[in-house]
Motif scaffolding. Structure first.
Motif, PDB file in Angstrom:
ATOM      1  N   LYS A  32     -14.134  10.438   2.078  1.00 50.63           N
ATOM      2  CA  LYS A  32     -13.919  11.776   1.553  1.00 50.63           C
ATOM      3  C   LYS A  32     -13.143  11.943   0.293  1.00 50.63           C
ATOM      4  N   LYS A  33     -11.960  11.389   0.318  1.00 51.87           N
ATOM      5  CA  LYS A  33     -11.093  11.663  -0.813  1.00 51.87           C
ATOM      6  C   LYS A  33     -10.453  10.425  -1.094  1.00 51.87           C
ATOM      7  N   ALA A  34     -10.292  10.064  -2.481  1.00 52.70           N
ATOM      8  CA  ALA A  34      -9.470   8.862  -3.104  1.00 52.70           C
ATOM      9  C   ALA A  34      -8.247   9.330  -3.519  1.00 52.70           C
ATOM     10  N   TRP A  35      -7.108   8.228  -3.299  1.00 55.22           N
ATOM     11  CA  TRP A  35      -5.670   8.723  -3.801  1.00 55.22           C
ATOM     12  C   TRP A  35      -5.039   7.231  -4.280  1.00 55.22           C
ATOM     13  N   SER A  36      -4.168   7.553  -5.207  1.00 55.68           N
ATOM     14  CA  SER A  36      -3.692   6.313  -5.887  1.00 55.68           C
ATOM     15  C   SER A  36      -2.006   6.391  -6.114  1.00 55.68           C
ATOM     16  N   PHE A  37      -1.628   5.113  -6.434  1.00 57.06           N
ATOM     17  CA  PHE A  37      -0.082   5.246  -6.689  1.00 57.06           C
ATOM     18  C   PHE A  37      -0.191   4.134  -7.899  1.00 57.06           C
ATOM     19  N   TYR A  38       0.819   4.570  -8.830  1.00 57.63           N
ATOM     20  CA  TYR A  38       0.931   3.937 -10.010  1.00 57.63           C
ATOM     21  C   TYR A  38       2.311   3.484 -10.286  1.00 57.63           C
ATOM     22  N   LEU A  39       2.500   2.179 -10.893  1.00 54.64           N
ATOM     23  CA  LEU A  39       3.976   1.573 -10.732  1.00 54.64           C
ATOM     24  C   LEU A  39       4.795   2.429 -11.573  1.00 54.64           C
ATOM     25  N   THR A  40       4.555   3.066 -12.683  1.00 55.34           N
ATOM     26  CA  THR A  40       5.491   3.631 -13.516  1.00 55.34           C
ATOM     27  C   THR A  40       6.039   4.940 -12.983  1.00 55.34           C
ATOM     28  N   ASP A  41       5.475   5.546 -11.685  1.00 60.59           N
ATOM     29  CA  ASP A  41       5.971   6.581 -10.981  1.00 60.59           C
ATOM     30  C   ASP A  41       6.942   6.122 -10.104  1.00 60.59           C
ATOM     31  N   PHE A  42       7.387   4.927  -9.964  1.00 61.69           N
ATOM     32  CA  PHE A  42       8.343   4.262  -9.033  1.00 61.69           C
ATOM     33  C   PHE A  42       9.222   3.162  -9.499  1.00 61.69           C
ATOM     34  N   GLU A  43      10.497   3.013  -8.851  1.00 57.63           N
ATOM     35  CA  GLU A  43      11.374   2.176  -9.302  1.00 57.63           C
ATOM     36  C   GLU A  43      10.871   0.684  -9.516  1.00 57.63           C
ATOM     37  N   ASN A  44       9.925   0.455  -8.427  1.00 56.16           N
ATOM     38  CA  ASN A  44       9.489  -1.055  -8.626  1.00 56.16           C
ATOM     39  C   ASN A  44       8.241  -1.211  -7.766  1.00 56.16           C
ATOM     40  N   SER A  45       7.627  -2.242  -7.625  1.00 58.31           N
ATOM     41  CA  SER A  45       6.368  -2.555  -7.091  1.00 58.31           C
ATOM     42  C   SER A  45       6.451  -2.139  -5.512  1.00 58.31           C
ATOM     43  N   ASP A  46       7.468  -3.029  -5.006  1.00 53.02           N
ATOM     44  CA  ASP A  46       7.740  -2.862  -3.665  1.00 53.02           C
ATOM     45  C   ASP A  46       7.767  -1.396  -3.218  1.00 53.02           C
ATOM     46  N   LYS A  47       8.508  -0.391  -3.975  1.00 55.27           N
ATOM     47  CA  LYS A  47       8.340   1.067  -3.581  1.00 55.27           C
ATOM     48  C   LYS A  47       7.187   1.498  -3.696  1.00 55.27           C
ATOM     49  N   MET A  48       6.424   1.119  -4.670  1.00 54.60           N
ATOM     50  CA  MET A  48       5.008   1.755  -4.947  1.00 54.60           C
ATOM     51  C   MET A  48       4.080   1.454  -3.704  1.00 54.60           C
ATOM     52  N   LEU A  49       4.267   0.225  -3.162  1.00 56.14           N
ATOM     53  CA  LEU A  49       3.535  -0.196  -2.006  1.00 56.14           C
ATOM     54  C   LEU A  49       4.003   0.423  -0.755  1.00 56.14           C
ATOM     55  N   TYR A  50       5.295   0.462  -0.614  1.00 59.43           N
ATOM     56  CA  TYR A  50       5.838   1.135   0.654  1.00 59.43           C
ATOM     57  C   TYR A  50       5.263   2.560   0.796  1.00 59.43           C
ATOM     58  N   GLU A  51       5.466   3.443  -0.297  1.00 54.44           N
ATOM     59  CA  GLU A  51       4.908   4.694  -0.405  1.00 54.44           C
ATOM     60  C   GLU A  51       3.280   4.768  -0.059  1.00 54.44           C
ATOM     61  N   ALA A  52       2.720   3.733  -0.529  1.00 55.98           N
ATOM     62  CA  ALA A  52       1.508   3.959  -0.302  1.00 55.98           C
ATOM     63  C   ALA A  52       0.823   3.623   1.075  1.00 55.98           C
ATOM     64  N   LEU A  53       1.454   2.622   1.607  1.00 57.55           N
ATOM     65  CA  LEU A  53       1.076   2.231   2.910  1.00 57.55           C
ATOM     66  C   LEU A  53       1.499   3.358   3.941  1.00 57.55           C
ATOM     67  N   LYS A  54       2.928   3.841   3.527  1.00 57.93           N
ATOM     68  CA  LYS A  54       3.279   5.167   4.589  1.00 57.93           C
ATOM     69  C   LYS A  54       2.240   6.144   4.190  1.00 57.93           C
ATOM     70  N   SER A  55       1.240   6.453   3.398  1.00 57.53           N
ATOM     71  CA  SER A  55       0.193   7.351   3.347  1.00 57.53           C
ATOM     72  C   SER A  55      -0.854   7.206   4.448  1.00 57.53           C
ATOM     73  N   ILE A  56      -1.103   5.912   4.833  1.00 59.53           N
ATOM     74  CA  ILE A  56      -2.283   5.641   5.726  1.00 59.53           C
ATOM     75  C   ILE A  56      -1.698   5.396   7.160  1.00 59.53           C
ATOM     76  N   LEU A  57      -0.307   5.180   7.320  1.00 63.67           N
ATOM     77  CA  LEU A  57      -0.066   4.689   8.786  1.00 63.67           C
ATOM     78  C   LEU A  57       0.628   5.931   9.368  1.00 63.67           C
ATOM     79  N   ILE A  58      -0.374   6.813   9.348  1.00 63.83           N
ATOM     80  CA  ILE A  58      -0.289   8.246   9.937  1.00 63.83           C
ATOM     81  C   ILE A  58      -1.242   8.392  11.423  1.00 63.83           C
TER      82      ILE A  58
END
Length: 231
Positions: A32-58
């Motif tokens: 139904k919906k798509a959502w994204s995370f982009y590196l410049t919005d985070f301190e580093n790649s690990d924090k970007m991926l962490y927030e991304a995975l947190k959005s689906i482990l619900i």
């Protein structure tokens, strides 16, 4: 028995810097919906991926299969690394023949409620490039992207300017390239658009494949991690 549609698709975009693959964007699609995370919005790649995975482990995605079309390759390594940062979750990688074919993640919360998510490699279930599968299953096609452009370590990931040269693109014809806007080309916008389209294409491909198999043999493909096991 009903055909299952409880699944997500995701895609990670990386750049090659000093011989290392570095994630700089990740997108998801749930039908139904798509959502994204982009590196410049985070301190580093690990924090970007962490927030991304947190959005689906619900709770909403409990019991879902979560597909990438390259989980056995780099994507699985990135995902495993970040999943290890989550507290109170159990991670069970499934290997076969030295390849990662599935990552099962479970959680028992303080209310003793059980949740489970399975990361899977769609390539092991439907072999073939995503572009060829899109044509085969008659779904929205992949778009094009200048992969070589992002491998410049001095590149500003928020770049907006002239479109990258034709030679930096992959798989595109000169005619298709000529039809693109040449000014105010945004790397962030184009990356997210490209990444989300990959997720949508993969989602639709899996849906059509599952529908084909279920209508003929009453089998849900989501119950099987690989094509041999499905067969």
């Amino acid at each position: 028995q009903k055909m299952k549609s409880n699944y997500l698709t995701f895609d990670i975009e990386t750049r090659l810097i000093d011989g290392r693959m570095i994630p700089y964007a990740i997108s998801f699609f749930d039908g139904k919906k798509a959502w994204s995370f982009y590196l410049t919005d985070f301190e580093n790649s690990d924090k970007m991926l962490y927030e991304a995975l947190k959005s689906i482990l619900i709770n909403d995605y409990h019991g879902y299969s979560i597909y990438a079309h390259n989980l056995s390759g780099f994507d699985g390594i990135f995902i495993l690394k970040i999943l290890c940062l989550f507290k109170k979750v159990n991670i069970s990688p499934i290997m076969k023949g030295g390849r990662l074919i599935q990552i099962s993640v479970t959680l028992l919360n303080k209310n003793h409620e059980f949740f489970k998510w399975d990361f899977k490699d769609s390539y092991l279930l439907i072999p073939g490039s995503l572009r060829s599968l899109a044509i085969c299953f008659n779904v929205d096609h992949k778009t094009y992207f200048p992969y070589e452009f992002v491998n410049n370590e001095n590149l500003d990931l928020n770049y907006i300017g002239d479109i990258p040269e034709f030679k930096l693109w992959t798989g595109i014809t000169e005619e298709e390239y000529s039809q693109m806007s040449k000014k105010d080309w945004s790397l962030k916008n184009e990356t997210i658009k490209y990444c989300e389209q990959d997720c949508i294409t993969l989602y639709q491909t899996i849906f059509n494949f599952n529908e084909l198999v279920f209508n003929n043999w009453h089998v849900n493909v989501h119950n099987y991690p690989t094509l041999p096991s499905l067969t």
